[in-house]
Design an enzyme around this catalytic site. Structure first.
Site, PDB file in Angstrom:
ATOM      1  N   LYS A  21       0.809  -1.217   0.000  1.00  0.00           N
ATOM      2  CA  LYS A  21       0.000   0.000   0.000  1.00  0.00           C
ATOM      3  C   LYS A  21       0.843   1.267   0.000  1.00  0.00           C
ATOM      4  O   LYS A  21       0.575   2.204  -0.740  1.00  0.00           O
ATOM      5  CB  LYS A  21      -0.943   0.017   1.216  1.00  0.00           C
ATOM      6  CG  LYS A  21      -1.966  -1.078   1.255  1.00  0.00           C
ATOM      7  CD  LYS A  21      -2.971  -0.857   2.372  1.00  0.00           C
ATOM      8  CE  LYS A  21      -2.337  -0.807   3.742  1.00  0.00           C
ATOM      9  NZ  LYS A  21      -1.703  -2.085   4.119  1.00  0.00           N
ATOM     10  N   ARG A  33      -9.716   1.504   8.860  1.00  0.00           N
ATOM     11  CA  ARG A  33      -9.441   0.092   9.106  1.00  0.00           C
ATOM     12  C   ARG A  33     -10.682  -0.657   9.575  1.00  0.00           C
ATOM     13  O   ARG A  33     -10.703  -1.877   9.589  1.00  0.00           O
ATOM     14  CB  ARG A  33      -8.342  -0.061  10.160  1.00  0.00           C
ATOM     15  CG  ARG A  33      -6.958   0.397   9.720  1.00  0.00           C
ATOM     16  CD  ARG A  33      -5.945   0.081  10.800  1.00  0.00           C
ATOM     17  NE  ARG A  33      -4.604   0.567  10.489  1.00  0.00           N
ATOM     18  CZ  ARG A  33      -3.702  -0.100   9.797  1.00  0.00           C
ATOM     19  NH1 ARG A  33      -4.012  -1.282   9.299  1.00  0.00           N
ATOM     20  NH2 ARG A  33      -2.499   0.404   9.595  1.00  0.00           N
ATOM     21  N   ARG A  36      11.150  -7.240   5.238  1.00  0.00           N
ATOM     22  CA  ARG A  36      11.085  -5.778   5.175  1.00  0.00           C
ATOM     23  C   ARG A  36      12.040  -5.124   6.171  1.00  0.00           C
ATOM     24  O   ARG A  36      12.201  -5.573   7.301  1.00  0.00           O
ATOM     25  CB  ARG A  36       9.655  -5.302   5.461  1.00  0.00           C
ATOM     26  CG  ARG A  36       9.507  -3.787   5.395  1.00  0.00           C
ATOM     27  CD  ARG A  36       8.058  -3.360   5.380  1.00  0.00           C
ATOM     28  NE  ARG A  36       7.378  -3.625   6.638  1.00  0.00           N
ATOM     29  CZ  ARG A  36       6.120  -3.258   6.888  1.00  0.00           C
ATOM     30  NH1 ARG A  36       5.416  -2.645   5.950  1.00  0.00           N
ATOM     31  NH2 ARG A  36       5.558  -3.537   8.057  1.00  0.00           N
ATOM     32  N   ARG A  93      11.635  -3.461  11.809  1.00  0.00           N
ATOM     33  CA  ARG A  93      10.731  -2.935  12.811  1.00  0.00           C
ATOM     34  C   ARG A  93      10.430  -3.989  13.870  1.00  0.00           C
ATOM     35  O   ARG A  93      10.341  -5.185  13.579  1.00  0.00           O
ATOM     36  CB  ARG A  93       9.416  -2.483  12.163  1.00  0.00           C
ATOM     37  CG  ARG A  93       9.520  -1.153  11.465  1.00  0.00           C
ATOM     38  CD  ARG A  93       8.328  -0.811  10.604  1.00  0.00           C
ATOM     39  NE  ARG A  93       7.053  -1.275  11.134  1.00  0.00           N
ATOM     40  CZ  ARG A  93       5.878  -1.008  10.536  1.00  0.00           C
ATOM     41  NH1 ARG A  93       5.840  -0.311   9.418  1.00  0.00           N
ATOM     42  NH2 ARG A  93       4.751  -1.449  11.043  1.00  0.00           N
ATOM     43  N   ARG A 128      -1.169  -9.062  13.601  1.00  0.00           N
ATOM     44  CA  ARG A 128      -1.720  -8.005  12.763  1.00  0.00           C
ATOM     45  C   ARG A 128      -2.645  -8.569  11.690  1.00  0.00           C
ATOM     46  O   ARG A 128      -3.685  -7.996  11.393  1.00  0.00           O
ATOM     47  CB  ARG A 128      -0.588  -7.194  12.108  1.00  0.00           C
ATOM     48  CG  ARG A 128       0.220  -6.374  13.089  1.00  0.00           C
ATOM     49  CD  ARG A 128       0.753  -5.083  12.497  1.00  0.00           C
ATOM     50  NE  ARG A 128       1.523  -5.255  11.289  1.00  0.00           N
ATOM     51  CZ  ARG A 128       2.800  -5.588  11.236  1.00  0.00           C
ATOM     52  NH1 ARG A 128       3.459  -5.861  12.370  1.00  0.00           N
ATOM     53  NH2 ARG A 128       3.436  -5.680  10.092  1.00  0.00           N
TER      54      ARG A 128
END
Length: 225
Positions: free
Chosen positions: A17, A93, A130, A162, A173
């Protein structure tokens, strides 16, 4: 000049996104309004919201609706957004957030909601690989690192994995997404505001697909900005 637009991009974490929202913001010359960027800035500067957000995000959870929508309402009320529109990334969301967003935007409405569809197995691989700049939020991966020693090519900040990109946090998540965000897709589909686009392939290929569905909607007279 290319006409502006009021767009929302949905999709699982890791669907791409952020990358596509930046590309669409350049294409339509509108601000990229990212709740993630706003939250990271708050965390970096140690604001009250930032401290609360860090604790929640480190557990792989999502922040409360009211906090998110207060930030979004303030941002979409600013002159640059009012003038041209926006690409909204990370919000809404939930159905509650979508209803609140509709009230915030009134008397205008969204032009289109694009659901960026990527299979969960591919998302898991992307997120595990990532890496993110701690300063500007630029995304990298283990297969596509910065040019020099995990130092951001954009701003020179440190590029790290992260804390919420661990396997456990990613799984949490995605569970939250299926429970809270997936129903949002049906909510927008019922209102004929939704188009689904495959997020698989090169960034260029995905962008072309997204622009195509947006322009097809524009041609049908959807009342773009």
């Amino acid at each position: 000049m290319v006409p502006g637009a009021r767009l929302v991009v949905l999709g699982k974490q890791g669907a791409g996104k952020g990358t596509q929202c930046v590309r669409l913001s350049h294409h339509y010359v509108v601000p990229h309004v990212s709740t993630g960027d706003m939250l990271r800035a708050a965390v970096k500067h140690g604001t009250a919201i930032g401290q609360k957000a860090k604790s929640v995000m480190d557990r792989g959870e999502l922040l409360g609706d009211e906090l998110i929508m207060d930030m979004v309402a303030e941002r979409v009320g600013e002159p640059d957004v009012r003038a041209r529109g926006f690409i909204l990334d990370g919000c809404p969301r939930t159905v509650f957030q979508a209803e609140r967003l509709a009230l915030v935007l009134a008397p205008f409405d969204l032009d289109l909601v694009v659901d960026l569809n990527v299979h969960t197995s591919q998302v898991l691989r992307r997120l595990a690989a990532r890496r993110v700049c701690v300063d500007c939020g630029a995304n990298y991966s283990t297969s596509s690192p910065p040019l020099i020693n995990w130092t951001c090519d954009v701003c020179g900040g440190e590029v790290i994995q992260r804390e919420d990109d661990t396997e456990e946090a990613i799984s949490r998540r995605l569970e939250i997404y299926e429970r809270e965000t997936a129903p949002l897709i049906e909510w927008y589909r019922e209102r004929r505001q939704l188009e689904t686009v495959s997020g698989t392939g090169t960034p260029d290929a995905v962008t072309r697909r997204m622009v195509k569905v947006i322009e097809n909607r524009r041609k049908r007279g959807s009342g773009f900005a």
